[in-house]
Design a protein around this motif. Structure first.
Motif, PDB file in Angstrom:
ATOM      1  N   MET A 149      12.521  36.214  -4.707  1.00  0.00           N
ATOM      2  CA  MET A 149      12.718  35.232  -3.657  1.00  0.00           C
ATOM      3  C   MET A 149      12.685  35.885  -2.275  1.00  0.00           C
ATOM      4  SD  MET A 149      13.196  32.052  -3.270  1.00  0.00           S
ATOM      5  CE  MET A 149      13.918  30.807  -2.269  1.00  0.00           C
ATOM      6  N   ARG A 150      13.167  37.082  -2.203  1.00  0.00           N
ATOM      7  CA  ARG A 150      13.198  37.769  -0.918  1.00  0.00           C
ATOM      8  C   ARG A 150      11.791  38.019  -0.372  1.00  0.00           C
ATOM      9  NH1 ARG A 150      17.506  41.941   0.931  1.00  0.00           N
ATOM     10  NH2 ARG A 150      17.103  41.556   3.050  1.00  0.00           N
ATOM     11  N   ASP A 151      10.842  38.396  -1.264  1.00  0.00           N
ATOM     12  CA  ASP A 151       9.461  38.598  -0.829  1.00  0.00           C
ATOM     13  C   ASP A 151       8.868  37.305  -0.287  1.00  0.00           C
ATOM     14  OD1 ASP A 151       9.505  41.271  -1.499  1.00  0.00           O
ATOM     15  OD2 ASP A 151       8.716  40.930  -3.513  1.00  0.00           O
ATOM     16  N   HIS A 152       9.237  36.199  -0.920  1.00  0.00           N
ATOM     17  CA  HIS A 152       8.750  34.906  -0.452  1.00  0.00           C
ATOM     18  C   HIS A 152       9.268  34.631   0.961  1.00  0.00           C
ATOM     19  CE1 HIS A 152       7.552  30.734  -0.399  1.00  0.00           C
ATOM     20  NE2 HIS A 152       8.792  30.401  -0.111  1.00  0.00           N
ATOM     21  N   ASN A 153      10.539  34.897   1.222  1.00  0.00           N
ATOM     22  CA  ASN A 153      11.115  34.680   2.556  1.00  0.00           C
ATOM     23  C   ASN A 153      10.456  35.584   3.592  1.00  0.00           C
ATOM     24  OD1 ASN A 153      12.838  32.643   1.805  1.00  0.00           O
ATOM     25  ND2 ASN A 153      14.613  33.964   1.596  1.00  0.00           N
ATOM     26  N   GLU A 188      12.436  26.544  12.347  1.00  0.00           N
ATOM     27  CA  GLU A 188      12.247  27.013  10.970  1.00  0.00           C
ATOM     28  C   GLU A 188      12.614  28.501  10.847  1.00  0.00           C
ATOM     29  OE1 GLU A 188      11.367  26.642   6.936  1.00  0.00           O
ATOM     30  OE2 GLU A 188      11.775  25.158   8.470  1.00  0.00           O
ATOM     31  N   LEU A 189      12.234  29.302  11.825  1.00  0.00           N
ATOM     32  CA  LEU A 189      12.613  30.726  11.812  1.00  0.00           C
ATOM     33  C   LEU A 189      14.125  30.894  11.853  1.00  0.00           C
ATOM     34  CD1 LEU A 189       9.952  32.315  14.177  1.00  0.00           C
ATOM     35  CD2 LEU A 189      10.450  33.037  11.837  1.00  0.00           C
ATOM     36  N   ARG A 190      14.790  30.118  12.695  1.00  0.00           N
ATOM     37  CA  ARG A 190      16.255  30.190  12.775  1.00  0.00           C
ATOM     38  C   ARG A 190      16.894  29.770  11.458  1.00  0.00           C
ATOM     39  NH1 ARG A 190      15.486  27.334  17.770  1.00  0.00           N
ATOM     40  NH2 ARG A 190      15.288  28.848  19.424  1.00  0.00           N
ATOM     41  N   ARG A 191      16.337  28.730  10.836  1.00  0.00           N
ATOM     42  CA  ARG A 191      16.866  28.248   9.556  1.00  0.00           C
ATOM     43  C   ARG A 191      16.745  29.329   8.488  1.00  0.00           C
ATOM     44  NH1 ARG A 191      15.253  26.283   4.938  1.00  0.00           N
ATOM     45  NH2 ARG A 191      13.052  26.407   5.407  1.00  0.00           N
ATOM     46  N   LEU A 192      15.618  30.000   8.433  1.00  0.00           N
ATOM     47  CA  LEU A 192      15.429  31.066   7.456  1.00  0.00           C
ATOM     48  C   LEU A 192      16.352  32.242   7.742  1.00  0.00           C
ATOM     49  CD1 LEU A 192      11.564  31.058   7.008  1.00  0.00           C
ATOM     50  CD2 LEU A 192      13.280  30.409   5.305  1.00  0.00           C
ATOM     51  N   SER A 227       7.452  36.827   3.481  1.00  0.00           N
ATOM     52  CA  SER A 227       6.103  36.307   3.697  1.00  0.00           C
ATOM     53  C   SER A 227       6.140  35.065   4.585  1.00  0.00           C
ATOM     54  CB  SER A 227       5.459  35.973   2.347  1.00  0.00           C
ATOM     55  OG  SER A 227       4.213  35.374   2.544  1.00  0.00           O
ATOM     56  N   THR A 228       7.085  34.187   4.334  1.00  0.00           N
ATOM     57  CA  THR A 228       7.218  32.970   5.134  1.00  0.00           C
ATOM     58  C   THR A 228       7.543  33.306   6.580  1.00  0.00           C
ATOM     59  OG1 THR A 228       7.974  31.762   3.186  1.00  0.00           O
ATOM     60  CG2 THR A 228       8.442  30.775   5.318  1.00  0.00           C
ATOM     61  N   VAL A 229       8.436  34.250   6.789  1.00  0.00           N
ATOM     62  CA  VAL A 229       8.797  34.658   8.150  1.00  0.00           C
ATOM     63  C   VAL A 229       7.579  35.238   8.863  1.00  0.00           C
ATOM     64  CG1 VAL A 229      10.157  36.304   9.504  1.00  0.00           C
ATOM     65  CG2 VAL A 229      11.246  34.976   7.691  1.00  0.00           C
ATOM     66  N   ARG A 230       6.833  36.060   8.166  1.00  0.00           N
ATOM     67  CA  ARG A 230       5.614  36.630   8.782  1.00  0.00           C
ATOM     68  C   ARG A 230       4.633  35.534   9.161  1.00  0.00           C
ATOM     69  NH1 ARG A 230       5.088  41.670   4.691  1.00  0.00           N
ATOM     70  NH2 ARG A 230       6.520  43.037   5.779  1.00  0.00           N
ATOM     71  N   GLN A 231       4.457  34.559   8.275  1.00  0.00           N
ATOM     72  CA  GLN A 231       3.550  33.450   8.571  1.00  0.00           C
ATOM     73  C   GLN A 231       4.037  32.658   9.783  1.00  0.00           C
ATOM     74  OE1 GLN A 231       3.451  31.320   4.889  1.00  0.00           O
ATOM     75  NE2 GLN A 231       1.910  32.658   3.977  1.00  0.00           N
ATOM     76  N   LEU A 232       5.334  32.443   9.875  1.00  0.00           N
ATOM     77  CA  LEU A 232       5.888  31.704  11.009  1.00  0.00           C
ATOM     78  C   LEU A 232       5.728  32.485  12.309  1.00  0.00           C
ATOM     79  CD1 LEU A 232       9.079  30.207   9.360  1.00  0.00           C
ATOM     80  CD2 LEU A 232       7.106  28.926  10.227  1.00  0.00           C
ATOM     81  N   ILE A 233       5.879  33.790  12.245  1.00  0.00           N
ATOM     82  CA  ILE A 233       5.700  34.616  13.445  1.00  0.00           C
ATOM     83  C   ILE A 233       4.253  34.559  13.910  1.00  0.00           C
ATOM     84  CG2 ILE A 233       5.711  36.990  14.316  1.00  0.00           C
ATOM     85  CD1 ILE A 233       8.265  37.388  12.576  1.00  0.00           C
ATOM     86  N   VAL A 234       3.330  34.627  12.971  1.00  0.00           N
ATOM     87  CA  VAL A 234       1.911  34.516  13.328  1.00  0.00           C
ATOM     88  C   VAL A 234       1.639  33.143  13.943  1.00  0.00           C
ATOM     89  CG1 VAL A 234      -0.426  34.375  12.367  1.00  0.00           C
ATOM     90  CG2 VAL A 234       1.089  36.220  11.672  1.00  0.00           C
TER      91      VAL A 234
END
Length: 59
Positions: free
Chosen positions: A1-5, A48-52, A7-14
């Motif tokens: 699950m951590r890898d998924h988070n 979304e970044l803050r939520r994560l 990856s999601t954070v990286r996508q949101l930053i991009v």
């Protein structure tokens, strides 16, 4: 699950970087509708970044 988070954070930053670039261009054109849409998209992305971040610090 951590890898998924991660990856999601990286996508949101991009996505955030892309919105920032689009905002710079839109400011030059003074298109208020486009500016409004981009600002809203930036707000959603930041939220979304803050939520994560909150979710990962609570775990």
């Amino acid at each position: 699950m951590r890898d998924h988070n991660t990856s999601t954070v990286r996508q949101l930053i991009v996505a955030l970087l892309i919105v920032e670039d689009e905002l710079r261009a839109a400011r030059r054109s003074a298109d208020l509708e486009q500016l409004t849409a981009l600002i809203r998209r930036k707000q959603v992305t930041l939220r979304e970044l803050r939520r994560l971040r909150h979710r990962s610090s609570a775990a």
